[in-house]
Scaffold this motif. Structure first.
Motif, PDB file in Angstrom:
ATOM      1  N   PRO A  54      39.897  35.045  47.427  1.00 10.64           N
ATOM      2  CA  PRO A  54      40.739  34.310  48.145  1.00 10.64           C
ATOM      3  C   PRO A  54      41.665  32.892  47.565  1.00 10.64           C
ATOM      4  O   PRO A  54      42.699  32.632  47.587  1.00 10.64           O
ATOM      5  N   ASP A  55      41.002  32.631  46.187  1.00 12.15           N
ATOM      6  CA  ASP A  55      41.387  31.688  45.431  1.00 12.15           C
ATOM      7  C   ASP A  55      42.856  32.113  44.901  1.00 12.15           C
ATOM      8  O   ASP A  55      43.700  31.243  44.605  1.00 12.15           O
ATOM      9  N   LEU A  56      43.054  33.265  44.767  1.00 12.70           N
ATOM     10  CA  LEU A  56      44.556  33.697  44.158  1.00 12.70           C
ATOM     11  C   LEU A  56      45.519  33.841  45.255  1.00 12.70           C
ATOM     12  O   LEU A  56      46.715  34.056  44.825  1.00 12.70           O
ATOM     13  N   GLY A  57      45.147  34.178  46.318  1.00 13.70           N
ATOM     14  CA  GLY A  57      46.399  33.918  47.408  1.00 13.70           C
ATOM     15  C   GLY A  57      47.010  35.231  47.264  1.00 13.70           C
ATOM     16  O   GLY A  57      46.246  36.334  47.431  1.00 13.70           O
ATOM     17  N   VAL A  58      48.071  35.242  47.077  1.00 11.79           N
ATOM     18  CA  VAL A  58      49.389  36.396  47.153  1.00 11.79           C
ATOM     19  C   VAL A  58      49.631  36.583  45.757  1.00 11.79           C
ATOM     20  O   VAL A  58      50.251  35.700  45.319  1.00 11.79           O
ATOM     21  N   VAL A  59      49.431  37.595  45.061  1.00 16.77           N
ATOM     22  CA  VAL A  59      50.040  37.821  43.677  1.00 16.77           C
ATOM     23  C   VAL A  59      50.220  39.201  43.388  1.00 16.77           C
ATOM     24  O   VAL A  59      50.165  40.184  44.161  1.00 16.77           O
ATOM     25  N   SER A  60      51.311  39.565  42.380  1.00 18.76           N
ATOM     26  CA  SER A  60      51.789  40.831  42.243  1.00 18.76           C
ATOM     27  C   SER A  60      50.581  42.023  41.989  1.00 18.76           C
ATOM     28  O   SER A  60      49.438  41.406  41.526  1.00 18.76           O
ATOM     29  N   TRP A  61      50.826  43.085  42.213  1.00 19.79           N
ATOM     30  CA  TRP A  61      49.697  44.049  42.032  1.00 19.79           C
ATOM     31  C   TRP A  61      49.583  44.199  40.302  1.00 19.79           C
ATOM     32  O   TRP A  61      48.368  44.268  40.046  1.00 19.79           O
ATOM     33  N   ASP A  62      50.557  44.019  39.741  1.00 22.14           N
ATOM     34  CA  ASP A  62      50.225  44.009  38.184  1.00 22.14           C
ATOM     35  C   ASP A  62      49.468  42.844  37.739  1.00 22.14           C
ATOM     36  O   ASP A  62      48.364  42.969  37.039  1.00 22.14           O
ATOM     37  N   GLU A  63      49.744  41.751  38.274  1.00 19.79           N
ATOM     38  CA  GLU A  63      48.810  40.528  37.827  1.00 19.79           C
ATOM     39  C   GLU A  63      47.287  40.624  38.451  1.00 19.79           C
ATOM     40  O   GLU A  63      46.311  40.391  37.834  1.00 19.79           O
ATOM     41  N   TRP A  64      47.438  41.273  39.702  1.00 14.83           N
ATOM     42  CA  TRP A  64      45.994  41.575  40.042  1.00 14.83           C
ATOM     43  C   TRP A  64      45.419  42.454  39.165  1.00 14.83           C
ATOM     44  O   TRP A  64      43.974  42.417  38.864  1.00 14.83           O
ATOM     45  N   GLU A  65      45.937  43.581  38.718  1.00 16.32           N
ATOM     46  CA  GLU A  65      45.207  44.687  37.853  1.00 16.32           C
ATOM     47  C   GLU A  65      44.857  43.801  36.307  1.00 16.32           C
ATOM     48  O   GLU A  65      43.671  44.066  36.117  1.00 16.32           O
ATOM     49  N   LEU A  66      45.686  43.106  35.755  1.00 17.48           N
ATOM     50  CA  LEU A  66      44.875  42.348  34.713  1.00 17.48           C
ATOM     51  C   LEU A  66      44.043  41.444  34.795  1.00 17.48           C
ATOM     52  O   LEU A  66      43.343  41.376  34.203  1.00 17.48           O
ATOM     53  N   LEU A  67      43.919  40.717  36.099  1.00 21.86           N
ATOM     54  CA  LEU A  67      42.797  39.747  36.377  1.00 21.86           C
ATOM     55  C   LEU A  67      41.526  40.637  36.524  1.00 21.86           C
ATOM     56  O   LEU A  67      40.605  40.033  36.380  1.00 21.86           O
ATOM     57  N   GLN A  68      41.766  41.689  36.734  1.00 25.40           N
ATOM     58  CA  GLN A  68      40.490  42.734  37.073  1.00 25.40           C
ATOM     59  C   GLN A  68      40.100  43.554  35.932  1.00 25.40           C
ATOM     60  O   GLN A  68      39.115  44.350  35.866  1.00 25.40           O
ATOM     61  N   GLY A  69      40.883  43.335  34.676  1.00 25.75           N
ATOM     62  CA  GLY A  69      40.611  43.756  33.498  1.00 25.75           C
ATOM     63  C   GLY A  69      41.126  45.061  33.143  1.00 25.75           C
ATOM     64  O   GLY A  69      40.606  45.895  32.616  1.00 25.75           O
ATOM     65  N   ARG A  70      42.298  45.501  34.043  1.00 22.01           N
ATOM     66  CA  ARG A  70      42.724  46.904  34.155  1.00 22.01           C
ATOM     67  C   ARG A  70      44.204  46.789  33.787  1.00 22.01           C
ATOM     68  O   ARG A  70      44.777  45.786  33.907  1.00 22.01           O
ATOM     69  N   MET A  71      44.758  47.862  32.981  1.00 18.87           N
ATOM     70  CA  MET A  71      46.055  47.863  32.827  1.00 18.87           C
ATOM     71  C   MET A  71      46.998  48.101  33.932  1.00 18.87           C
ATOM     72  O   MET A  71      46.384  48.973  34.853  1.00 18.87           O
ATOM     73  N   PRO A  72      48.055  47.343  34.213  1.00 18.92           N
ATOM     74  CA  PRO A  72      48.876  47.640  35.482  1.00 18.92           C
ATOM     75  C   PRO A  72      49.471  48.944  35.105  1.00 18.92           C
ATOM     76  O   PRO A  72      49.758  49.607  34.320  1.00 18.92           O
ATOM     77  N   GLN A  73      49.623  49.738  36.366  1.00 22.22           N
ATOM     78  CA  GLN A  73      50.378  50.805  36.432  1.00 22.22           C
ATOM     79  C   GLN A  73      51.966  50.759  36.140  1.00 22.22           C
ATOM     80  O   GLN A  73      52.471  50.022  36.613  1.00 22.22           O
ATOM     81  N   GLU A  74      52.322  51.749  35.467  1.00 22.07           N
ATOM     82  CA  GLU A  74      53.847  51.828  35.014  1.00 22.07           C
ATOM     83  C   GLU A  74      54.604  52.474  36.276  1.00 22.07           C
ATOM     84  O   GLU A  74      54.002  53.326  36.949  1.00 22.07           O
TER      85      GLU A  74
END
Length: 92
Positions: free
Chosen positions: A72-92
């Motif tokens: 919840p501390d992140l609020g609303v973020v892009s899916w790419d940013e979320w993936e990076l924060l989870q330690g995953r590479m964003p999907q192309e």
């Protein structure tokens, strides 16, 4: 009266939603309506979503629950940013 309808989908299918809708001539937008077609994640759920409108102007949404812990501390973020924060590479 304008209404909102949400359709639940899988994360895998969510990756195909934007190209699918665009190939049918439908404009898509995210929760922030910031002019991009990038799906956004609601960190408190967490869930990824994208919006479009039907011919009558109703707001339609595809949404997929993510398997991650809520942030919840992140609020609303892009899916790419979320993936990076989870330690995953964003999907192309």
């Amino acid at each position: 009266m304008r209404q909102h309808f949400a359709f639940r989908t899988s994360v895998e299918k969510m990756r195909e939603v934007v190209p699918f809708l665009k190939s049918r001539g439908l404009a898509v937008h995210n929760f922030l309506n910031d002019g991009t077609e990038q799906p956004f994640v609601f960190g408190w759920m967490p869930a990824v979503s994208i919006y479009f409108s039907d011919p009558d102007g109703h707001s339609l949404e595809y949404i997929a629950m993510l398997p991650d812990e809520p942030r919840p501390d992140l609020g609303v973020v892009s899916w790419d940013e979320w993936e990076l924060l989870q330690g995953r590479m964003p999907q192309e």
